[in-house]
Design a protein around this motif. Structure first.
Motif, PDB file in Angstrom:
ATOM      1  N   LEU A  16      35.212  48.093  47.666  1.00 60.09           N
ATOM      2  CA  LEU A  16      35.169  48.314  46.224  1.00 60.09           C
ATOM      3  C   LEU A  16      34.305  49.520  45.855  1.00 60.09           C
ATOM      4  N   LEU A  17      33.306  49.824  46.693  1.00 64.94           N
ATOM      5  CA  LEU A  17      32.323  50.850  46.349  1.00 64.94           C
ATOM      6  C   LEU A  17      32.390  52.077  47.243  1.00 64.94           C
ATOM      7  N   ARG A  18      33.285  52.038  48.203  1.00 65.02           N
ATOM      8  CA  ARG A  18      33.305  53.063  49.256  1.00 65.02           C
ATOM      9  C   ARG A  18      33.524  54.472  48.713  1.00 65.02           C
ATOM     10  N   GLN A  24      26.539  57.673  41.859  1.00 63.44           N
ATOM     11  CA  GLN A  24      27.222  56.539  41.222  1.00 63.44           C
ATOM     12  C   GLN A  24      26.813  55.229  41.882  1.00 63.44           C
ATOM     13  N   LEU A  25      26.692  55.246  43.214  1.00 65.98           N
ATOM     14  CA  LEU A  25      26.260  54.050  43.934  1.00 65.98           C
ATOM     15  C   LEU A  25      24.816  53.697  43.571  1.00 65.98           C
ATOM     16  N   ASP A  26      23.978  54.704  43.443  1.00 71.61           N
ATOM     17  CA  ASP A  26      22.599  54.467  43.016  1.00 71.61           C
ATOM     18  C   ASP A  26      22.560  53.848  41.626  1.00 71.61           C
ATOM     19  N   ASP A  27      23.443  54.313  40.755  1.00 74.18           N
ATOM     20  CA  ASP A  27      23.543  53.755  39.408  1.00 74.18           C
ATOM     21  C   ASP A  27      23.952  52.283  39.483  1.00 74.18           C
ATOM     22  N   PHE A  28      24.931  52.001  40.338  1.00 77.47           N
ATOM     23  CA  PHE A  28      25.389  50.619  40.524  1.00 77.47           C
ATOM     24  C   PHE A  28      24.224  49.732  40.968  1.00 77.47           C
ATOM     25  N   LEU A  29      23.433  50.244  41.893  1.00 75.81           N
ATOM     26  CA  LEU A  29      22.340  49.453  42.472  1.00 75.81           C
ATOM     27  C   LEU A  29      21.237  49.130  41.464  1.00 75.81           C
ATOM     28  N   TYR A 123      33.423  53.710  35.976  1.00 76.74           N
ATOM     29  CA  TYR A 123      33.920  54.313  37.212  1.00 76.74           C
ATOM     30  C   TYR A 123      35.328  53.783  37.518  1.00 76.74           C
ATOM     31  N   PRO A 124      36.362  54.492  37.060  1.00 72.92           N
ATOM     32  CA  PRO A 124      37.747  54.033  37.239  1.00 72.92           C
ATOM     33  C   PRO A 124      38.136  53.760  38.690  1.00 72.92           C
ATOM     34  N   ARG A 125      37.519  54.474  39.629  1.00 77.19           N
ATOM     35  CA  ARG A 125      37.868  54.245  41.038  1.00 77.19           C
ATOM     36  C   ARG A 125      37.549  52.812  41.459  1.00 77.19           C
ATOM     37  N   MET A 126      36.488  52.260  40.885  1.00 76.56           N
ATOM     38  CA  MET A 126      36.156  50.862  41.169  1.00 76.56           C
ATOM     39  C   MET A 126      37.245  49.935  40.663  1.00 76.56           C
ATOM     40  N   LEU A 131      41.772  46.258  41.748  1.00 78.49           N
ATOM     41  CA  LEU A 131      43.180  45.880  41.598  1.00 78.49           C
ATOM     42  C   LEU A 131      43.865  45.760  42.955  1.00 78.49           C
ATOM     43  N   LYS A 132      43.523  46.655  43.875  1.00 80.40           N
ATOM     44  CA  LYS A 132      44.102  46.585  45.225  1.00 80.40           C
ATOM     45  C   LYS A 132      43.646  45.315  45.937  1.00 80.40           C
TER      46      LYS A 132
END
Length: 232
Positions: A16-18, A24-29, A123-126, A131-132
């Motif tokens: 999901l986060l790759r 962006q990952l730092d923001d998530f954390l 973050y649309p990629r997430m 969805l996948k």
């Protein structure tokens, strides 16, 4: 490297986060909490208010339901690198639909549903990755339903083992499949909706025919060549 840094590094490997950038990952954390639970505890119970999504960094979690007659149905066994629960996310319910039980000491990262939804918008990629993941889950459920309708009890047990091997086993040099996660007969019966006696009888038959073996630690080994012959 301290434990938190190791976990941060692990989190970047989740599907999901790759694809998130480091920033962006730092923001998530910044929205995440670190949790440790010891073996034989519940992380949440069926019917509890659903407040968080979990990312499993270490250990093993069993997700199961209890029906009106007190029977257990194992929905899944989660190992490191997996996010759960997924089934709640696209339904209009604010309670967990199953129980989560700690099989081995776990380290998890949790994030509140509210923050998770905000980050999906940010973050649309997430969102695409989620969805996948849900799509794979739906296909898996369709295959299980077809399995239940069209296949014999023996075929259903073999198909269950093959499905489990995708996440819980490795292929050996002789092409046999070794389970790293131990599954007891009662667990397999709970996953497939059969009695323990039925699955025990089928497993004994498979062992006799060498479709299945056990190593010196009692772990299951599948013989794909003989399993292929079984279907012919």
């Amino acid at each position: 490297m301290n434990e938190k840094s190791v976990i941060n590094q692990q989190l970047s490997t989740f599907s999901l986060l790759r694809e998130l950038e480091k920033e962006q990952l730092d923001d998530f954390l910044t929205y995440c909490d670190y949790i440790k639970k010891e073996k034989n505890q519940h992380l949440f119970m069926q019917g509890d208010f659903m407040h968080s999504i979990y990312f499993l960094c270490k250990g093993k979690i069993k997700v199961y339901k209890i029906d009106g007659k007190g029977r257990e149905l194992i929905v899944g066994i989660h190992t490191e690198g997996e996010m759960f629960p997924q089934d709640n996310f696209f339904v209009e319910k604010n309670h967990y639909l199953a129980n989560a039980f700690v099989l081995e000491d776990v380290t998890l990262i949790s994030i509140s549903i509210t923050h998770f939804e905000q980050l999906l918008e940010k973050y649309p990629r997430m969102s695409v990755a989620l969805l996948k993941m849900i799509g794979k889950q739906i296909i898996d459920l369709q295959l299980r339903l077809e399995d239940k309708i069209f296949n014999t009890a023996e075929e259903q047990v073999i198909n269950l083992l093959l499905r489990l091997s995708r996440n819980h086993a490795v292929t050996l040099s002789n092409d046999k499949i070794l389970f790293l996660t131990p599954f007891q007969v009662k667990d397999l019966a709970s996953m497939i909706g059969f009695s323990r006696e039925t699955v025990s009888r089928i497993m004994a038959k498979f062992i006799l025919k060498k479709l299945i073996e056990k190593d010196d630690k009692g772990r299951l080994i599948l013989n794909p060549v003989l399993i292929k012959d079984f279907y012919q």
